[in-house]
Design a protein around this motif. Structure first.
Motif, PDB file in Angstrom:
ATOM      1  N   LYS A  28       9.915 -39.508 101.196  1.00  0.00           N
ATOM      2  CA  LYS A  28      10.064 -40.656 102.461  1.00  0.00           C
ATOM      3  C   LYS A  28      10.360 -39.685 103.744  1.00  0.00           C
ATOM      4  CE  LYS A  28      11.084 -44.733 100.036  1.00  0.00           C
ATOM      5  NZ  LYS A  28      10.513 -44.167  98.742  1.00  0.00           N
ATOM      6  N   TYR A  29       9.723 -38.204 103.737  1.00  0.00           N
ATOM      7  CA  TYR A  29      10.059 -37.447 104.906  1.00  0.00           C
ATOM      8  C   TYR A  29       9.109 -38.018 106.166  1.00  0.00           C
ATOM      9  CZ  TYR A  29      12.372 -33.637 102.267  1.00  0.00           C
ATOM     10  OH  TYR A  29      13.214 -32.852 101.759  1.00  0.00           O
ATOM     11  N   ARG A  30       9.884 -37.941 107.257  1.00  0.00           N
ATOM     12  CA  ARG A  30       9.342 -38.028 108.474  1.00  0.00           C
ATOM     13  C   ARG A  30       8.851 -36.490 109.151  1.00  0.00           C
ATOM     14  NH1 ARG A  30      13.193 -41.115 108.919  1.00  0.00           N
ATOM     15  NH2 ARG A  30      14.338 -39.902 110.453  1.00  0.00           N
ATOM     16  N   PRO A  31       8.067 -36.009 108.854  1.00  0.00           N
ATOM     17  CA  PRO A  31       8.056 -34.313 109.087  1.00  0.00           C
ATOM     18  C   PRO A  31       7.545 -34.004 110.449  1.00  0.00           C
ATOM     19  CG  PRO A  31       6.227 -34.996 107.959  1.00  0.00           C
ATOM     20  CD  PRO A  31       6.845 -36.183 108.018  1.00  0.00           C
ATOM     21  N   ASP A  45      -2.009 -40.293 107.658  1.00  0.00           N
ATOM     22  CA  ASP A  45      -1.260 -41.590 107.362  1.00  0.00           C
ATOM     23  C   ASP A  45       0.110 -41.438 107.082  1.00  0.00           C
ATOM     24  OD1 ASP A  45      -1.657 -39.701 105.217  1.00  0.00           O
ATOM     25  OD2 ASP A  45      -1.890 -41.500 103.688  1.00  0.00           O
ATOM     26  N   ILE A  46       0.787 -40.288 107.517  1.00  0.00           N
ATOM     27  CA  ILE A  46       2.274 -40.090 107.333  1.00  0.00           C
ATOM     28  C   ILE A  46       2.931 -40.082 108.617  1.00  0.00           C
ATOM     29  CG2 ILE A  46       4.130 -38.112 106.831  1.00  0.00           C
ATOM     30  CD1 ILE A  46       2.406 -38.983 104.368  1.00  0.00           C
ATOM     31  N   ASP A  47       4.257 -41.006 108.698  1.00  0.00           N
ATOM     32  CA  ASP A  47       4.725 -41.121 109.809  1.00  0.00           C
ATOM     33  C   ASP A  47       5.624 -39.826 110.161  1.00  0.00           C
ATOM     34  OD1 ASP A  47       6.536 -42.006 111.822  1.00  0.00           O
ATOM     35  OD2 ASP A  47       7.976 -43.336 110.771  1.00  0.00           O
ATOM     36  N   GLN A  48       5.157 -39.530 111.583  1.00  0.00           N
ATOM     37  CA  GLN A  48       5.755 -38.017 112.072  1.00  0.00           C
ATOM     38  C   GLN A  48       6.422 -38.434 113.197  1.00  0.00           C
ATOM     39  OE1 GLN A  48       2.241 -35.293 112.130  1.00  0.00           O
ATOM     40  NE2 GLN A  48       1.114 -36.612 110.753  1.00  0.00           N
ATOM     41  N   CYS A  49       6.994 -39.492 113.338  1.00  0.00           N
ATOM     42  CA  CYS A  49       7.758 -39.775 114.466  1.00  0.00           C
ATOM     43  C   CYS A  49       9.091 -39.304 114.262  1.00  0.00           C
ATOM     44  CB  CYS A  49       8.020 -41.282 114.829  1.00  0.00           C
ATOM     45  SG  CYS A  49       6.456 -41.854 115.167  1.00  0.00           S
TER      46      CYS A  49
END
Length: 202
Positions: A28-31, A45-49
């Motif tokens: 569950k990284y936000r990278p 589709d990955i949360d990068q915030c």
């Protein structure tokens, strides 16, 4: 491969980017992703915030400048984990000129932050184990061939430890004498990937 007569679908390609995305999802990284735009598309589709809890460094010549590296440095100081797509010291351009790979930049961030990067691509054993599992061959590593032009980043580490067949090709990053860098004997050295395939598989 397709030009050589192999039937291959994109879904059958397991890359270091595939391994990185799997790690990001699992943890569950936000990278903060230091990747080129074409690679970034795989992470749409990955949360990068921010705030970022991971920094992921890949082969990204346009992103490995002072501003981006300092952004990564700040995120790491704030507690983010450091993830390396792979540790290659250099890569070969289309003109066969060697240029710095992501490895030195990962090492720089390690040195600056006293953090140890987690490597998800070659030559980490975990990467090869994921690839073997993806193919359903986790118990048969000797039936899998690893072909590469970098005797350390492609054919060392996990490829060697797990007992994969290892073939070096004299293309791309290869330089005369690279064979001698292997800590254990290779299974073969060829002028090209096609030469290796024709000898063993066609």
């Amino acid at each position: 491969l397709v030009a050589m007569g192999f039937e291959l679908d994109r879904s059958e390609v397991f890359s270091s980017l595939s391994a990185a995305k799997q790690l990001i999802v699992d943890r569950k990284y936000r990278p903060l992703l230091l990747l080129e735009d074409d690679a970034l598309a795989q992470f749409a589709d990955i949360d990068q915030c921010p705030p970022h809890n991971a920094v992921v460094v890949g082969l990204a010549p346009s992103k490995l400048d002072y501003a981006h590296m300092n952004q990564a440095f700040q995120a790491l100081l704030g507690g983010a984990d450091l993830v390396g797509i792979h540790s290659a010291r250099y890569f070969a351009s289309a003109e066969n000129q060697l240029s710095l790979g992501p490895g030195p930049f990962v090492t720089a961030l390690e040195m600056a932050t006293d953090k140890q990067a987690e490597l998800v691509g070659k030559p980490a054993s975990a990467f090869y184990q994921l690839a073997l599992a993806d193919m359903g061959l986790i118990g048969e590593p000797e039936s899998v061939a690893m072909v590469g032009d970098d005797v350390l980043a492609d054919l060392g580490g996990g490829a060697e430890d797990l007992g994969l067949q290892r073939f070096l090709v004299r293309t791309g990053k290869y330089r005369p004498g690279d064979e001698s860098k292997a800590s254990t004997p290779l299974d073969g050295t060829f002028d090209s990937f096609a030469d290796m395939v024709h000898k063993f598989y066609l």
